[in-house]
Every structure is written in structure tokens, then in C-alpha cells.
Design a protein around this motif. Structure first.
Motif, PDB file in Angstrom:
ATOM      1  N   ASN A  17      50.147  57.010 -53.050  1.00 45.55           N
ATOM      2  CA  ASN A  17      50.565  58.163 -52.262  1.00 45.55           C
ATOM      3  C   ASN A  17      49.754  59.370 -52.718  1.00 45.55           C
ATOM      4  OD1 ASN A  17      51.883  60.237 -50.922  1.00 45.55           O
ATOM      5  ND2 ASN A  17      53.731  60.167 -52.207  1.00 45.55           N
TER       6      ASN A  17
ATOM      7  N   GLU B 192      57.013  63.176 -51.444  1.00 41.10           N
ATOM      8  CA  GLU B 192      57.482  61.863 -51.888  1.00 41.10           C
ATOM      9  C   GLU B 192      57.378  60.856 -50.750  1.00 41.10           C
ATOM     10  OE1 GLU B 192      61.568  61.640 -53.141  1.00 41.10           O
ATOM     11  OE2 GLU B 192      61.017  61.882 -55.244  1.00 41.10           O
TER      12      GLU B 192
ATOM     13  N   HIS C 231      58.991  57.592 -49.224  1.00 43.27           N
ATOM     14  CA  HIS C 231      60.169  56.715 -49.240  1.00 43.27           C
ATOM     15  C   HIS C 231      59.774  55.419 -48.559  1.00 43.27           C
ATOM     16  CE1 HIS C 231      61.665  60.883 -49.494  1.00 43.27           C
ATOM     17  NE2 HIS C 231      62.361  60.344 -50.476  1.00 43.27           N
TER      18      HIS C 231
ATOM     19  N   THR D  17      64.102  49.181 -51.143  1.00 43.12           N
ATOM     20  CA  THR D  17      63.598  50.559 -51.100  1.00 43.12           C
ATOM     21  C   THR D  17      62.934  50.939 -52.419  1.00 43.12           C
ATOM     22  OG1 THR D  17      65.726  51.427 -51.848  1.00 43.12           O
ATOM     23  CG2 THR D  17      65.390  51.283 -49.476  1.00 43.12           C
TER      24      THR D  17
ATOM     25  N   THR E   8      60.508  54.522 -54.173  1.00 43.85           N
ATOM     26  CA  THR E   8      60.012  55.875 -53.980  1.00 43.85           C
ATOM     27  C   THR E   8      58.711  56.039 -54.763  1.00 43.85           C
ATOM     28  OG1 THR E   8      62.261  56.717 -53.757  1.00 43.85           O
ATOM     29  CG2 THR E   8      60.551  58.325 -54.289  1.00 43.85           C
TER      30      THR E   8
ATOM     31  N   SER F 149      56.553  53.243 -44.810  1.00 45.03           N
ATOM     32  CA  SER F 149      56.688  54.478 -45.574  1.00 45.03           C
ATOM     33  C   SER F 149      56.867  55.632 -44.605  1.00 45.03           C
ATOM     34  CB  SER F 149      55.438  54.694 -46.426  1.00 45.03           C
ATOM     35  OG  SER F 149      55.422  55.988 -46.992  1.00 45.03           O
TER      36      SER F 149
END
Lengths: 125, 125, 125, 125
Positions: free
Chosen positions: A38, A43, A45, A62, A64, A96
């Protein structure tokens, strides 16, 4: 840096060998990973859905990924809603809410030595 | 030949094992590389930024690839602004002022034999 | 079947180890290959250009892939205009007069066991 | 989930070693696979065509991938219209009536240890 990549990635190959070489610690234990980058300022997810040969999909799992961070997510570590079965063919879709880039790896130490393989995941528009 | 490729590439996977097989020389020492090809007539000025799981990015690292030349840049060799830590998950973004093509490789000799993996890096716009 | 793929492909990684495992025959000798598939009805006339770290490119090397045929071309087998040096970083561009698809592989048997790696080559418009 | 991917994929590399490590069961026997993921709600009817160096193509081979299922199809298991020969260069085109995603793998256990390689197949429009 701006947010690079796309929001959906596919990995058709999935298989975590139950066995590992003698004395393998975490780094040398047989495992598969989705390496997620990323680059952006928000952020990410992430949701993973796992597909199988003969049963309905599992998930969503899930995770992060912080801004300007990479997460090398081991499928072995997924437990919620259920662990990933060993010695079982699976596939995965990674979604994402912000653009990311995903690469797939397997370290396989079933035999006495390690074998590695990697590919970029398949990006979906 | 004209300049082939694009100016930004992403490699989400990164991990340089600290260990290598006994008696490994430079060629057999565990390493990761970004293989960069510059087919064009101008020097490529390349910048690398490294991302980690739990700290801010490192870089930019810089390198130059001559016209009609390839550079197989080892992440192990990067020292400025700081060396790449061993046994640590990382990811990289490679930016060039002219189009290039980038492929990622790891040679892993932690065990008694070598393992290899490669993938084309992910091209960005 | 129609002609699938594109007419130019890039492989930034190239390295043929000079050494091979004891008793290796042709199949187990360390080598790199460009696997070329021509699904169309016309012969594909292929040209390869090799790039290096510190000298001008070599080539063109030429090969022919028949209609509806695949050629797994070993870089080790290239001799004209000059052999590909061992233990030397190189890269390649593959050009064809009709669309083809190209995948890169290395079999590395420098140590006592074999290691493999593969990636699709990078397609150019 | 909607149907992800495209309806035609190409894998230029193909080679199933005749040999395997001593005592190899099905999981450790040398093999190549096309890992196919069908995320959609309709059955995927898949056709494979195999290409060779010096003979006409073989096929079509057929397979079915259920909705929301993955099939890790071993080329070793193909028998109709003819088995895939060992120790022979081949290539494959995979066609589906609904979008799928395809990844290629080889597990090679000719030597005493296993070697692995993988790449995403080449997607065709």
C-alpha cells in the motif's frame, strides 16, 4: 507517493503443504503468502475470499495495511472465519478499498530442502 | 532500438535471508535483485523506494542504467541512505526517468541447496 | 486458431550458470529458455537481441517457429553471431513478424539439486 | 461475486518430466497444472489445446469448473483425446465460455528434492 495499483487481485493457485523440513522455524515452515503493498496515504482495508474445488467459498477474511506499508500476509495465519486447510487446493480473491499491488509466493519445505515460487497476482480493472 | 517499457514498477515481495549455504561466493549467496533493462538511447536514472511492515519507507536509493544496457541490481548491495535489513519483509517501487522493464528474482541458499523464484514486476501507467 | 499474442517481448533477467550437477545430461544441464508459442497459420520469424551490463548488445539471433508450433529456445544453443557467455548478466528482447506469446524459464543445477524459475515475458504493444 | 478474468489464456512453457523422486506419491510426483478459478455463478466449460515442437496440436481436451470453484487441472491427468507425452516440450491454450483466471505451475522432482515454478498465464482479450 500516490496510491499505486488496483483494488482487486486474483491468485488461482493455492496449496499449503502440511509437512515441513525437520526443525523448521516459522521462516522455513511451508507457507503461502499474499505480499500486499500500500503505497498510498490511507489505510487499506483488505478482504480475502478463498475458493475451493468442492465446497463453497470461505471468508471474507480481513486485514489492514497501513499507509506506506507492506503486509506479507501468510495464508497459514488466517483463522477467522476458519483456518485454511492444509494439503488442499484453493484459490483467492483479494479486494481492497484503496489501490494496492499483490504478489503471491510459496515456500515449500516438504522435502529436505526448500523450494520457492512467485508470481504477480492477476490485477482486475 | 526505441525505449521499451514504462517508468514505474512495483515489487510487493522482498525478503533477503541472512543465511547462505556453506562456502557460498557472491553468486550463491542469498540475494534479491531487480533486473532492469534500458533498451533506449538515453541513460536511465533510477530511484528505488523501499517499504516495510512497521516503519516508514527508506530511500530514495539511486542507480544508473546506461543506454542499451541491463543492470541486475542486488538489493543486498544498496547502502545509501541505509542498507536493506536481512530477514525482514519489504517491498519496492522503482522509478525511472525513461522507460525500462523490470523483473524480480530471489536466489535463496539458506538451506544446503539453492531455490529460485522470479516474476515480472508490476508495471504502472 | 488465430494468431495470439504480440510481436515484441522483453526478459530483463538472464544468467546461465557455467556449472551443472554431476552427470547432468542436456535436460538437467543449467540453462535458460524462451518458450515461444505461435498459434497462427503463418511461420513466425523471430529475432533476439541480447543486452549486457557493460558492452553493446549482441544479435540479432534468428529462429523460426512453424505455424501451430512451440519452440522452447535455449539461450545456451545460440551461436550466431556469437555464443551467450556463461556466468554473465544479460537481458533479451524478442521480436516476431507475427503475434506470439513468450515465457521465460531457468533450470539451475549449479548445486547438487535443480532449481527452477519462470515468468511470462513482458509484452510490448 | 461476479465472473472475473477473461475467456482465453496462454501458457507457452510445458514439460512434464518422466521421472520423480523415490517414493513420490501423487502430491510429489513431477507434474504441471493449470490452476483455473471460476468466481462466477455459471459453470465454466473449458477447452485446452496443446501445441508441440514438431507435430500438429492435440485436443481439444475438456474440463468443467463449477460456479465459485477452482480446478487445479494436472496436465498429467489428461487422457482424452490422448495423454500428454512426458519429457516433451509443449504449450497450451485454455479457452472458457465464461471468464476465468489461470495460473501455471510445475512441481519437478526428477532430482532428490522438489523444485517449483509458477506464473500467471497470459490473458488474451
Amino acid at each position: 507517493m500516490d496510491a499505486i495499483g488496483t483494488t482487486r487481485w486474483v491468485i488461482p493457485e493455492g496449496y499449503i503443504p502440511a509437512g515441513s523440513m525437520a526443525g523448521a522455524d516459522r521462516t522455513l515452515r511451508s507457507h503461502e503468502a499474499a505480499c500486499i503493498l500500500n503505497t498510498g496515504d490511507s489505510e487499506a482495508h483488505v478482504q480475502l475470499t478463498l475458493f475451493f474445488a468442492d465446497r463453497d467459498p470461505a471468508g471474507p477474511y480481513t486485514a489492514t495495511v497501513g499507509p506506506r506499508r507492506t503486509l506479507h500476509l501468510r495464508f497459514n495465519d488466517l483463522t477467522d472465519p476458519e483456518p485454511v486447510p492444509f494439503d488442499t487446493d484453493y484459490a483467492s480473491v483479494i479486494e481492497s478499498d484503496v489501490p494496492v499491488v499483490v504478489q503471491h509466493t510459496r515456500l515449500d519445505s516438504r522435502a529436505a530442502e526448500i523450494a520457492l515460487m512467485t508470481t504477480m497476482a492477476y490485477p482486475v480493472g
